[in-house]
Motif scaffolding. Structure first.
Motif, short mmCIF file in Angstrom:
data_model
loop_
_atom_site.label_atom_id
_atom_site.label_comp_id
_atom_site.label_asym_id
_atom_site.label_seq_id
_atom_site.Cartn_x
_atom_site.Cartn_y
_atom_site.Cartn_z
N TYR A 168 0.89 -1.34 -0.08
CA TYR A 168 0.13 -0.11 0.31
C TYR A 168 1.15 1.48 -0.09
O TYR A 168 2.21 1.37 1.08
CB TYR A 168 -0.83 -0.14 1.18
CG TYR A 168 -2.17 -0.95 1.30
CD1 TYR A 168 -3.40 -1.02 0.20
CD2 TYR A 168 -1.95 -1.81 2.20
CE1 TYR A 168 -3.86 -1.94 0.03
CE2 TYR A 168 -3.06 -3.13 1.70
CZ TYR A 168 -4.04 -3.20 1.05
OH TYR A 168 -4.75 -3.80 0.57
N VAL A 171 -2.11 7.46 -1.35
CA VAL A 171 -3.74 7.54 -2.27
C VAL A 171 -3.71 8.59 -2.54
O VAL A 171 -4.46 9.04 -3.61
CB VAL A 171 -4.62 7.82 -0.68
CG1 VAL A 171 -4.60 8.18 -0.59
CG2 VAL A 171 -5.93 7.51 -1.69
N SER A 361 -8.74 12.61 -2.03
CA SER A 361 -7.93 11.70 -1.60
C SER A 361 -8.90 10.67 -0.23
O SER A 361 -8.31 9.97 -1.07
CB SER A 361 -6.28 11.74 -0.86
OG SER A 361 -6.87 12.91 -0.10
N ARG A 362 -9.40 11.67 -0.25
CA ARG A 362 -9.99 10.84 1.26
C ARG A 362 -10.75 10.54 0.33
O ARG A 362 -11.56 9.67 1.00
CB ARG A 362 -10.13 11.61 2.48
CG ARG A 362 -9.51 12.59 3.20
CD ARG A 362 -9.45 12.78 4.30
NE ARG A 362 -9.68 14.71 3.91
CZ ARG A 362 -9.26 15.22 4.35
NH1 ARG A 362 -7.89 15.78 4.97
NH2 ARG A 362 -9.03 17.02 3.68
N ARG A 365 -9.92 7.15 -1.75
CA ARG A 365 -9.65 5.92 -0.55
C ARG A 365 -11.07 5.17 -0.55
O ARG A 365 -10.61 3.57 -0.09
CB ARG A 365 -9.00 6.48 0.82
CG ARG A 365 -7.80 5.62 0.97
CD ARG A 365 -8.07 6.04 2.66
NE ARG A 365 -6.33 5.61 3.15
CZ ARG A 365 -6.64 4.41 4.01
NH1 ARG A 365 -7.90 3.88 4.31
NH2 ARG A 365 -5.47 3.50 4.40
N ARG A 369 -7.95 2.36 -2.81
CA ARG A 369 -7.44 2.68 -1.95
C ARG A 369 -6.01 3.10 -3.04
O ARG A 369 -5.43 4.37 -2.00
CB ARG A 369 -6.88 1.27 -1.33
CG ARG A 369 -6.12 1.10 -0.03
CD ARG A 369 -5.55 1.79 0.83
NE ARG A 369 -4.85 2.14 1.90
CZ ARG A 369 -4.00 2.94 1.28
NH1 ARG A 369 -3.87 3.54 0.02
NH2 ARG A 369 -2.78 2.88 2.15
N GLN A 370 -6.38 3.00 -3.84
CA GLN A 370 -4.85 3.55 -3.63
C GLN A 370 -4.88 3.11 -6.33
O GLN A 370 -5.88 2.12 -6.34
CB GLN A 370 -3.54 3.31 -3.70
CG GLN A 370 -3.05 1.38 -3.94
CD GLN A 370 -1.60 1.31 -3.66
OE1 GLN A 370 -1.22 1.77 -2.59
NE2 GLN A 370 -1.20 0.41 -3.58
#
Ligand SMILES: Cc1ncc(COP(=O)(O)O)c(C=O)c1O
Length: 501
Positions: A168, A171, A361-362, A365, A369-370
């Motif tokens: 991970y 993001v 970006s939040r 997510r 997730r990315q």
């Protein structure tokens, strides 16, 4: 007695061990009610003789059934289906490869869900063999620099210190790509941005979606052209927004209409494809650009600038985006590498004031997730090395030739039926009908001649869009032979329709 010998089919060539195959098929019999709770399984010796497999294999399968809780062993009596399992009505054993039947597609779900009618008509499928497609204006994937991408991707993954990107990550997207894009956009498009303002997305579509969700969440209004990129409209409606449609002319969206709306009510955003209006391909004029920026500052709305085909402008140098003159932090600038490289390379970007990028970006997510950090790193290197820019120049030259050929043949052969302007850029021509024909009829007849007209047009079945007066015919993805053939098929179609009317 259950005919185990015919029901159970064991495949010795399968990579699934025989005992697991037997166990799974017995589970199916239990689930289908063929073996009800408390019923007795045949003895292992009988089963091994009947199925002609080693007894130890049957014992292993029976042990597995016990471990999984499907059966229980009663000492000295044998193996029984777990008496606590629910009784199910007996139904046919589902068709499986082993029975030679085709797998059944489950057509209808056994639970309710919301059908979003505004999202209908978004299907994309591969055309049949031999069919030529006028798409919406997409790049020719056959010229994509796939060897170069593969080579660079290999270089990236070979370096052990890049293995961290398999985990991970941020993001916001790969940092190197955000930096490379920042320099690239600042150099080529006159932006004054920083990596902190850049969020990597899975293409422009995701950028539009994230912006819409954040801007329109409380039922806000978004102003769009009366003709517009249909997928953006769908996103806006999906996000709870209200569409306010304004006029579009040869200078793009009419910004006086935006002003008039702002005088009477609050709007959240204006969506604009400033470089080449989608679908009509016209460029937003300089004075309207300045006007729109002024209005956005005065009335505090966002400009969602979708610069989907900036790299393809043929007549003169591309016009700098609105984002390059944004002093008030009002522009959300969206773009992607999908149109330069290939639609399947799902890497795009959103450039916006930092608080907005952070919020986006939040939101991103929670749905994804990315992105793909290794691909992003690969593309970062290719931008730094100038590889993407070289490809873009090469593609521009090819598409320029294709545009010229397409437009000259369209004029020569089909001017009786169609009206169009040679587009200054982009990958499609906006074609309008001269006579009283129907696009749906043309599409239907064209299909019979091996031509699929798939661009944005007046689809009478579209649940939210009124029919548009024209359609986009993408030329970039067709080579010169295909363009000639496609237009010959279109000519044949129109001659046939002409005779009918
Ligand atoms: C105007 C416009 N915006 C956005 C997109 C989405 O592009 P992407 O593949 O980058 O998501 C398209 C795709 O055709 C488009 O035409």
């Amino acid at each position: 007695m259950i005919p185990y010998k015919t029901i159970i089919r064991l495949d010795k060539k399968s990579c699934t061990p025989i005992y697991i195959q037997l166990c799974n098929q017995l589970v199916q019999l239990i689930k289908c009610g063929v073996l009800p709770p408390s019923s007795k399984l045949p003895g292992t010796r009988w089963m091994s003789d009947t199925l002609r497999i080693h007894r130890k294999t049957v014992i292993a399968a029976y042990d597995e059934l016990v471990t999984q809780g499907w059966t229980e062993v009663s000492p000295a009596r044998g193996t029984f289906v777990n008496s606590l399992l629910p009784i199910v009505e007996q139904r046919p054993i589902p068709g499986e490869k082993r029975t030679g039947e085709a797998l059944r597609i489950q057509q209808a779900s056994g639970f309710p869900f919301v059908h979003r009618r505004h999202l209908d008509n978004t299907d994309a499928s591969f055309p049949e063999e031999g069919m030529i497609v006028f798409d919406d204006g997409i790049p020719d994937s056959r010229i994509a620099p796939i060897e170069e991408i593969a080579r660079e991707y290999r270089n990236v993954v070979r370096k052990s210190y890049n293995r961290k990107h398999l985990s991970y990550g941020s993001v916001y997207g790969n940092r190197e790509l955000r930096e490379a894009l920042t320099d690239y956009l600042n150099d080529t498009r006159g932006l004054h941005t920083t990596p902190e303002n850049v969020l990597i997305t899975r293409g422009s579509q995701m950028g539009i979606y994230l912006s819409a969700r954040l801007l329109l969440g409380q039922g806000g209004t978004v102003v769009v052209g009366e003709t517009n990129y249909r997928s953006a409209n769908k996103v806006f409606i999906e996000s709870g927004g209200k569409l306010e449609r304004i006029r579009v002319d040869e200078c793009g969206i009419v910004t006086d209409d935006v002003e008039q709306i702002c005088r009477s009510r609050k709007i959240s955003a204006v969506y604009v494809t400033s470089h080449h209006h989608h679908p009509t391909t016209v460029t937003l004029s300089a004075n309207r650009r300045m006007h729109l920026l002024e209005l956005s500052k005065k009335y505090h709305f966002a400009i969602v600038e979708d610069d989907y085909d900036y790299d393809f402008h043929y007549s003169n140098a591309p016009i700098l985006p609105l984002a390059s003159s944004d002093s008030g932090g009002n522009v959300i600038y969206i773009g992607a590498l999908c149109k330069i490289v290939a639609p399947a390379i799902r890497v795009g970007y959103m450039v916006a004031p930092r608080d907005f990028t952070d919020e986006a970006s939040r939101l991103r997510r929670v749905i994804d997730r990315q992105g793909d950090p290794l691909l992003e790193l690969t593309l970062a290197h290719m931008i730094r090395d100038g590889e993407i820019q070289r490809h873009s120049k090469k593609a521009l030259k090819i598409y320029h030739e294709r545009r010229n050929l397409f437009c000259s043949l369209l004029r020569q052969k089909l001017h009786r039926y169609f009206d169009f302007q040679v587009p200054e850029g982009g990958m499609a021509v906006w074609v309008r009908l001269r006579g009283n024909y129907s696009w749906n009829k043309i599409k239907e007849e064209a299909l019979k001649n091996g031509l699929q007209i798939g661009g944005s047009c007046g689809d009478e079945n579209d649940p939210i869009e009124p029919p548009y007066p024209g359609t986009r015919m993408g030329f970039a993805s067709l080579n010169t032979d295909e363009i000639r053939e496609a237009l010959a098929r279109l000519e044949k179609t129109m001659e046939h329709i002409g005779k009918l009317s």
